[in-house]
Write a protein that holds these residues in place. Structure first.
Motif, mmCIF file in Angstrom:
data_model
loop_
_atom_site.group_PDB
_atom_site.id
_atom_site.type_symbol
_atom_site.label_atom_id
_atom_site.label_comp_id
_atom_site.label_asym_id
_atom_site.label_seq_id
_atom_site.Cartn_x
_atom_site.Cartn_y
_atom_site.Cartn_z
ATOM 1 N N GLY A 290 -41.165 76.727 60.007
ATOM 2 C CA GLY A 290 -42.579 77.026 60.170
ATOM 3 C C GLY A 290 -42.983 77.363 61.586
ATOM 4 N N LYS A 291 -42.019 77.481 62.471
ATOM 5 C CA LYS A 291 -42.284 77.843 63.863
ATOM 6 C C LYS A 291 -40.980 78.324 64.481
ATOM 7 N N ALA A 292 -41.075 78.832 65.699
ATOM 8 C CA ALA A 292 -39.876 79.286 66.390
ATOM 9 C C ALA A 292 -39.038 78.090 66.838
ATOM 10 N N ALA A 293 -37.722 78.292 66.822
ATOM 11 C CA ALA A 293 -36.810 77.267 67.314
ATOM 12 C C ALA A 293 -36.751 77.308 68.839
ATOM 13 N N ASP A 294 -36.208 76.271 69.423
ATOM 14 C CA ASP A 294 -35.979 76.258 70.864
ATOM 15 C C ASP A 294 -34.790 77.145 71.192
ATOM 16 N N LEU A 295 -34.881 77.873 72.299
ATOM 17 C CA LEU A 295 -33.785 78.717 72.756
ATOM 18 C C LEU A 295 -33.262 78.187 74.084
ATOM 19 N N VAL A 296 -31.945 78.066 74.167
ATOM 20 C CA VAL A 296 -31.275 77.611 75.378
ATOM 21 C C VAL A 296 -30.406 78.755 75.885
ATOM 22 N N LYS A 297 -30.438 79.008 77.200
ATOM 23 C CA LYS A 297 -29.640 80.079 77.801
ATOM 24 C C LYS A 297 -28.643 79.478 78.787
ATOM 25 N N PRO A 298 -27.459 79.067 78.294
ATOM 26 C CA PRO A 298 -26.473 78.474 79.213
ATOM 27 C C PRO A 298 -25.901 79.478 80.201
ATOM 28 N N LEU A 299 -25.854 80.741 79.811
ATOM 29 C CA LEU A 299 -25.384 81.824 80.666
ATOM 30 C C LEU A 299 -26.320 83.004 80.511
ATOM 31 N N ASP A 300 -26.315 83.909 81.464
ATOM 32 C CA ASP A 300 -27.147 85.093 81.364
ATOM 33 C C ASP A 300 -26.783 85.867 80.108
ATOM 34 N N HIS A 301 -27.768 86.177 79.270
ATOM 35 C CA HIS A 301 -27.630 86.927 78.021
ATOM 36 C C HIS A 301 -26.943 86.131 76.911
ATOM 37 N N ARG A 302 -26.652 84.855 77.131
ATOM 38 C CA ARG A 302 -26.152 84.000 76.061
ATOM 39 C C ARG A 302 -27.312 83.177 75.524
ATOM 40 N N ILE A 303 -27.512 83.217 74.188
ATOM 41 C CA ILE A 303 -28.632 82.523 73.544
ATOM 42 C C ILE A 303 -28.094 81.461 72.602
ATOM 43 N N GLU A 304 -28.576 80.248 72.728
ATOM 44 C CA GLU A 304 -28.258 79.166 71.788
ATOM 45 C C GLU A 304 -29.560 78.737 71.116
ATOM 46 N N VAL A 305 -29.567 78.738 69.779
ATOM 47 C CA VAL A 305 -30.756 78.416 68.992
ATOM 48 C C VAL A 305 -30.650 76.966 68.539
ATOM 49 N N ARG A 306 -31.649 76.160 68.852
ATOM 50 C CA ARG A 306 -31.583 74.729 68.571
ATOM 51 C C ARG A 306 -32.837 74.242 67.846
ATOM 52 N N PHE A 307 -32.614 73.446 66.801
ATOM 53 C CA PHE A 307 -33.696 72.762 66.086
ATOM 54 C C PHE A 307 -33.098 71.539 65.421
ATOM 55 N N ASP A 308 -33.935 70.525 65.192
ATOM 56 C CA ASP A 308 -33.445 69.226 64.711
ATOM 57 C C ASP A 308 -33.528 69.069 63.193
ATOM 58 N N LYS A 309 -34.456 69.757 62.557
ATOM 59 C CA LYS A 309 -34.669 69.569 61.127
ATOM 60 C C LYS A 309 -33.585 70.274 60.320
ATOM 61 N N PRO A 310 -32.822 69.566 59.487
ATOM 62 C CA PRO A 310 -31.750 70.201 58.716
ATOM 63 C C PRO A 310 -32.317 71.202 57.701
ATOM 64 N N PHE A 311 -31.504 72.216 57.389
ATOM 65 C CA PHE A 311 -31.865 73.125 56.313
ATOM 66 C C PHE A 311 -31.853 72.379 54.986
ATOM 67 N N PRO A 312 -32.746 72.728 54.060
ATOM 68 C CA PRO A 312 -32.675 72.148 52.715
ATOM 69 C C PRO A 312 -31.495 72.733 51.940
ATOM 70 N N LYS A 313 -31.185 72.137 50.819
ATOM 71 C CA LYS A 313 -30.115 72.653 49.979
ATOM 72 C C LYS A 313 -30.491 74.033 49.443
ATOM 73 N N GLY A 314 -29.510 74.893 49.331
ATOM 74 C CA GLY A 314 -29.741 76.254 48.856
ATOM 75 C C GLY A 314 -29.617 77.258 49.986
ATOM 76 N N ARG A 315 -30.287 78.399 49.827
ATOM 77 C CA ARG A 315 -30.188 79.505 50.773
ATOM 78 C C ARG A 315 -31.210 79.358 51.902
ATOM 79 N N SER A 316 -30.769 79.610 53.121
ATOM 80 C CA SER A 316 -31.648 79.580 54.287
ATOM 81 C C SER A 316 -31.273 80.711 55.229
ATOM 82 N N ARG A 317 -32.162 80.969 56.196
ATOM 83 C CA ARG A 317 -31.949 82.076 57.125
ATOM 84 C C ARG A 317 -32.558 81.754 58.481
ATOM 85 N N ILE A 318 -32.032 82.431 59.487
ATOM 86 C CA ILE A 318 -32.673 82.468 60.796
ATOM 87 C C ILE A 318 -32.915 83.936 61.133
ATOM 88 N N ASN A 319 -34.146 84.285 61.480
ATOM 89 C CA ASN A 319 -34.496 85.638 61.902
ATOM 90 C C ASN A 319 -34.862 85.618 63.380
#
Length: 344
Positions: A290-319
């Protein structure tokens, strides 16, 4: 993202000078199911909506391409004409024959239909017959492979899933004289094991159902498509997805879309090509958050997407999206599947 928000960010991107450097490296593949079956809105597009889509495509400077030609461009690392669009349909519903294809044919837009053979063999009035499928093929529609029973392949297991694929291949050979070489996973559900098996079976490519544009750097056996239905068929969204550009990335982790309780939520990350300017405007949206995830940049142009809430069972996506300039958007989608829950 709300249309107003998109407009503000588009203006912002033009002011900052984002450069669409990869405009000819990717193409948008659109996924429809039913046409004018207004009692099933989740998989239907209303005819007036579809007419509006065709008008946008015909008047908007788009290039149309057959599905096989698009796969050849990917395999041979050839550029696409700017704003290339490929139209696909899943499941061979009768309304493709009666409504969808006649409208596309009149507009000179090619079509590919992914067929599951059991529903066609059933003789149901909701689906096309083999005679109608043969007629479409004679008129230039590409017929593609969508299993026999439209099963949940991961849930069924590799052996049963591939037996179902081969049973469909036998029916294609009997009815059409050949086995289609492009595949689509029912419900878009796949794992690396199943994708490898589809490749070993001799298919040239395989499509899922998560949003994103296809590009030269994609896995040919986990290609994205933008689903289109009544709810997500408005003109603003259609313009957004039909001219979307694949975000040029590498080193995506995890490669495996299949989740378990031990790796949920996943640690999702990727490297953005250094030629892409303005990655600070990137936002990533897990489908359940329901909102954007946190983004971490350990290196220039490297993106790590972080969130704490687990996906529910079934199909999920990140856009993940960001402005690309000239009113266009970069787009990166990632599909995940946590087994269990209701099958639909």
């Amino acid at each position: 993202m709300r249309p107003f928000f998109l407009c503000i960010l588009s203006l912002f991107s033009m002011l900052l000078g984002f450069s669409p450097a990869y405009a000819d490296k990717s193409a948008s593949v659109l996924l429809y199911h039913r046409f004018g079956e207004d009692n099933i809105p989740s998989t239907n597009i209303r005819l007036e909506q579809f007419e509006a889509h065709i008008k946008i495509l015909k008047e908007g400077g788009y290039h149309f391409m057959a599905l096989t030609d698009a796969i050849a461009h990917l395999k041979e690392k050839r550029d696409f004409p700017e704003r290339t669009v490929i139209i696909t349909v899943d499941d061979a519903y009768k309304s493709v024959f009666t409504n969808g294809w006649p409208m596309l044919k009149a507009a000179g837009i090619p079509l590919a239909v992914f067929v599951s053979t059991d529903p066609v063999d059933s003789g149901s009035s909701n689906y096309m017959s083999w005679d109608e499928i043969r007629q479409l093929k004679e008129e230039g529609v590409e017929i593609a492979h969508h299993t026999a029973s439209h099963l949940h392949m991961v849930h069924a297991g590799l052996e049963a899933a591939m037996a179902d694929v081969r049973r469909a291949s036998k029916r294609f050979e009997e009815e059409l004289g050949e086995v289609p070489k492009i595949f689509a996973y029912p419900y878009g559900e796949h794992s690396l094991e199943i994708a490898d098996a589809i490749q070993d079976e001799g298919f040239n490519a395989a499509f899922a159902q998560f949003s994103g544009a296809i590009a030269q750097w994609d896995n040919l056996y986990a290609l994205p498509r933008f689903p289109v239905n009544e709810r997500y068929g408005g003109e603003n969204r259609f313009k957004l997805i039909s001219q979307a550009m694949a975000l040029p990335v590498s080193d995506i982790i995890p490669a495996e879309p299949l989740l378990s309780d031990t790796n949920n939520p996943p640690l999702f990350g990727f490297s953005v090509d250094e030629n892409v300017r303005g990655p600070g405007a990137l936002a990533c949206y897990p489908s359940h958050l329901g909102k954007a995830a946190d983004l971490v940049k350990p290196l220039d142009h490297r993106i790590e997407v972080r969130f704490d809430k687990p996906f529910p069972k079934g199909r999920s996506r990140i856009n993940c999206t960001m402005p690309a300039g000239n009113g266009r958007w970069y787009w990166l989608g990632k599909f995940f599947l946590l087994p269990g829950g209701k099958l639909d």
